[in-house]
Design a protein around this motif. Structure first.
Motif, PDB file in Angstrom:
ATOM      1  N   THR A 155       0.855  -1.329   0.039  1.00 11.64           N
ATOM      2  CA  THR A 155       0.069   0.130  -0.089  1.00 11.64           C
ATOM      3  C   THR A 155       0.920   1.212   0.071  1.00 11.64           C
ATOM      4  O   THR A 155       0.547   2.210  -0.608  1.00 11.64           O
ATOM      5  CB  THR A 155      -0.855  -0.012   1.303  1.00 11.64           C
ATOM      6  OG1 THR A 155      -1.828  -1.055   1.274  1.00 11.64           O
ATOM      7  CG2 THR A 155      -1.756   1.316   1.209  1.00 11.64           C
ATOM      8  N   ILE A 156       1.944   1.267   0.863  1.00 16.55           N
ATOM      9  CA  ILE A 156       2.881   2.386   0.837  1.00 16.55           C
ATOM     10  C   ILE A 156       3.530   2.657  -0.350  1.00 16.55           C
ATOM     11  O   ILE A 156       3.627   3.762  -0.934  1.00 16.55           O
ATOM     12  CB  ILE A 156       3.687   2.354   2.198  1.00 16.55           C
ATOM     13  CG1 ILE A 156       2.954   2.537   3.496  1.00 16.55           C
ATOM     14  CG2 ILE A 156       4.875   3.384   2.095  1.00 16.55           C
ATOM     15  CD1 ILE A 156       3.796   1.980   4.764  1.00 16.55           C
ATOM     16  N   SER A 157       3.987   1.380  -1.008  1.00 13.14           N
ATOM     17  CA  SER A 157       4.670   1.446  -2.065  1.00 13.14           C
ATOM     18  C   SER A 157       3.874   2.037  -3.544  1.00 13.14           C
ATOM     19  O   SER A 157       4.239   2.727  -4.075  1.00 13.14           O
ATOM     20  CB  SER A 157       5.311   0.201  -2.450  1.00 13.14           C
ATOM     21  OG  SER A 157       6.397  -0.231  -1.448  1.00 13.14           O
ATOM     22  N   GLU A 164      -4.106  12.951   7.001  1.00 14.95           N
ATOM     23  CA  GLU A 164      -4.597  11.749   7.582  1.00 14.95           C
ATOM     24  C   GLU A 164      -3.813  10.610   7.389  1.00 14.95           C
ATOM     25  O   GLU A 164      -3.389   9.748   7.944  1.00 14.95           O
ATOM     26  CB  GLU A 164      -6.086  11.572   7.700  1.00 14.95           C
ATOM     27  CG  GLU A 164      -6.906  12.832   8.700  1.00 14.95           C
ATOM     28  CD  GLU A 164      -6.251  12.759   9.974  1.00 14.95           C
ATOM     29  OE1 GLU A 164      -6.268  11.680  10.698  1.00 14.95           O
ATOM     30  OE2 GLU A 164      -6.036  13.962  10.469  1.00 14.95           O
ATOM     31  N   LEU A 165      -3.861  10.241   5.648  1.00 14.64           N
ATOM     32  CA  LEU A 165      -3.018   9.360   5.429  1.00 14.64           C
ATOM     33  C   LEU A 165      -1.645   9.216   5.588  1.00 14.64           C
ATOM     34  O   LEU A 165      -0.790   8.551   6.036  1.00 14.64           O
ATOM     35  CB  LEU A 165      -3.396   9.148   3.567  1.00 14.64           C
ATOM     36  CG  LEU A 165      -2.622   8.050   3.093  1.00 14.64           C
ATOM     37  CD1 LEU A 165      -3.033   6.601   3.787  1.00 14.64           C
ATOM     38  CD2 LEU A 165      -2.958   8.110   1.802  1.00 14.64           C
ATOM     39  N   ALA A 166      -1.144  10.673   5.685  1.00 20.55           N
ATOM     40  CA  ALA A 166       0.458  10.652   6.034  1.00 20.55           C
ATOM     41  C   ALA A 166       0.778  10.534   7.284  1.00 20.55           C
ATOM     42  O   ALA A 166       1.656   9.702   7.642  1.00 20.55           O
ATOM     43  CB  ALA A 166       0.686  12.143   5.525  1.00 20.55           C
ATOM     44  N   LYS A 167      -0.260  10.601   8.247  1.00 22.97           N
ATOM     45  CA  LYS A 167      -0.089  10.309   9.715  1.00 22.97           C
ATOM     46  C   LYS A 167      -0.080   8.852   9.966  1.00 22.97           C
ATOM     47  O   LYS A 167       0.578   8.107  10.606  1.00 22.97           O
ATOM     48  CB  LYS A 167      -1.255  10.957  10.584  1.00 22.97           C
ATOM     49  CG  LYS A 167      -0.874  12.478  10.704  1.00 22.97           C
ATOM     50  CD  LYS A 167      -2.258  12.991  11.635  1.00 22.97           C
ATOM     51  CE  LYS A 167      -2.022  14.485  11.672  1.00 22.97           C
ATOM     52  NZ  LYS A 167      -3.414  14.849  12.493  1.00 22.97           N
ATOM     53  N   VAL A 168      -1.014   8.114   9.347  1.00 26.57           N
ATOM     54  CA  VAL A 168      -0.880   6.748   9.090  1.00 26.57           C
ATOM     55  C   VAL A 168       0.015   6.053   8.582  1.00 26.57           C
ATOM     56  O   VAL A 168       0.691   5.114   9.138  1.00 26.57           O
ATOM     57  CB  VAL A 168      -2.438   6.098   8.426  1.00 26.57           C
ATOM     58  CG1 VAL A 168      -2.204   4.537   8.465  1.00 26.57           C
ATOM     59  CG2 VAL A 168      -3.480   6.569   9.102  1.00 26.57           C
ATOM     60  N   ILE A 169       0.669   6.673   7.510  1.00 31.93           N
ATOM     61  CA  ILE A 169       1.723   6.015   6.913  1.00 31.93           C
ATOM     62  C   ILE A 169       2.895   6.284   7.892  1.00 31.93           C
ATOM     63  O   ILE A 169       3.835   5.205   7.968  1.00 31.93           O
ATOM     64  CB  ILE A 169       2.030   6.403   5.417  1.00 31.93           C
ATOM     65  CG1 ILE A 169       0.948   5.943   4.755  1.00 31.93           C
ATOM     66  CG2 ILE A 169       3.307   6.230   5.059  1.00 31.93           C
ATOM     67  CD1 ILE A 169       1.070   6.580   3.200  1.00 31.93           C
ATOM     68  N   ALA A 170       3.169   7.413   8.369  1.00 28.51           N
ATOM     69  CA  ALA A 170       4.252   7.599   9.492  1.00 28.51           C
ATOM     70  C   ALA A 170       4.399   6.710  10.518  1.00 28.51           C
ATOM     71  O   ALA A 170       5.254   6.159  11.094  1.00 28.51           O
ATOM     72  CB  ALA A 170       4.275   8.936   9.956  1.00 28.51           C
ATOM     73  N   ARG A 171       3.151   6.098  10.861  1.00 28.81           N
ATOM     74  CA  ARG A 171       2.821   5.205  11.964  1.00 28.81           C
ATOM     75  C   ARG A 171       3.016   3.826  11.397  1.00 28.81           C
ATOM     76  O   ARG A 171       3.729   2.758  12.188  1.00 28.81           O
ATOM     77  CB  ARG A 171       1.576   5.134  12.749  1.00 28.81           C
ATOM     78  CG  ARG A 171       1.566   6.380  13.524  1.00 28.81           C
ATOM     79  CD  ARG A 171      -0.041   6.312  14.290  1.00 28.81           C
ATOM     80  NE  ARG A 171      -0.688   5.293  14.503  1.00 28.81           N
ATOM     81  CZ  ARG A 171      -2.128   5.222  14.103  1.00 28.81           C
ATOM     82  NH1 ARG A 171      -2.803   6.056  13.882  1.00 28.81           N
ATOM     83  NH2 ARG A 171      -2.478   4.120  14.523  1.00 28.81           N
ATOM     84  N   ILE A 172       2.895   3.426  10.176  1.00 30.57           N
ATOM     85  CA  ILE A 172       3.075   2.027   9.541  1.00 30.57           C
ATOM     86  C   ILE A 172       4.425   1.758   9.362  1.00 30.57           C
ATOM     87  O   ILE A 172       4.853   0.772   9.725  1.00 30.57           O
ATOM     88  CB  ILE A 172       2.074   2.059   8.397  1.00 30.57           C
ATOM     89  CG1 ILE A 172       0.703   1.963   8.682  1.00 30.57           C
ATOM     90  CG2 ILE A 172       2.595   0.683   7.599  1.00 30.57           C
ATOM     91  CD1 ILE A 172      -0.225   1.996   7.374  1.00 30.57           C
ATOM     92  N   LYS A 173       5.131   2.836   9.035  1.00 30.59           N
ATOM     93  CA  LYS A 173       6.588   2.481   8.708  1.00 30.59           C
ATOM     94  C   LYS A 173       7.226   1.937   9.657  1.00 30.59           C
ATOM     95  O   LYS A 173       8.119   0.995   9.449  1.00 30.59           O
ATOM     96  CB  LYS A 173       7.254   3.685   7.940  1.00 30.59           C
ATOM     97  CG  LYS A 173       6.984   3.919   6.452  1.00 30.59           C
ATOM     98  CD  LYS A 173       7.433   4.977   6.002  1.00 30.59           C
ATOM     99  CE  LYS A 173       6.758   5.402   4.418  1.00 30.59           C
ATOM    100  NZ  LYS A 173       7.558   6.518   3.655  1.00 30.59           N
ATOM    101  N   PRO A 174       7.582   2.630  10.596  1.00 32.59           N
ATOM    102  CA  PRO A 174       8.239   2.043  11.929  1.00 32.59           C
ATOM    103  C   PRO A 174       7.688   0.535  12.441  1.00 32.59           C
ATOM    104  O   PRO A 174       8.381  -0.114  12.834  1.00 32.59           O
ATOM    105  CB  PRO A 174       8.239   2.864  12.950  1.00 32.59           C
ATOM    106  CG  PRO A 174       7.180   4.065  12.745  1.00 32.59           C
ATOM    107  CD  PRO A 174       7.187   3.759  11.214  1.00 32.59           C
TER     108      PRO A 174
END
Length: 102
Positions: free
Chosen positions: A53-55, A68-78
């Protein structure tokens, strides 16, 4: 399942009782192992989907993702690449013990 195990307890049914208990515990262990394997696979599948999804977003985006999506992606990556925590048994146990301290 063994039909007779000799145990020196003096009780005539000790071997049969032991064999039944061993069979039950072995079946429980096998069921727990199968459940853990299935859950591990689910985690691996979901991690893969999150990474895809991120890719996909990165490959198709024109500009930054919505806030909001940027916040979720920022939590998913780590979460996809967690920092290993020290072992609680001794701090560096290669067996990965949890809980018991020497």
């Amino acid at each position: 399942m063994p039909t007779e195990i000799k145990i020196s307890t003096g009780h005539p049914d000790a071997g049969r009782i032991y064999a039944q208990a061993l069979a039950r515990v072995t079946a429980e262990r096998d069921a727990l192992h199968a459940d853990l394997t299935a859950r591990d696979q689910r985690v691996a599948d979901l991690e893969g989907l999150l990474q895809e999804t991120i890719s996909a977003w990165a490959a198709t985006q024109f500009g930054d993702p919505p806030t909001e999506l940027a916040k979720v992606i920022a939590r998913i990556k780590p979460a996809l690449n967690p920092t290993p925590k020290p072992h609680t048994c001794c701090g560096n146990c290669p067996a990965g013990c949890i809980g018991a301290k020497p």
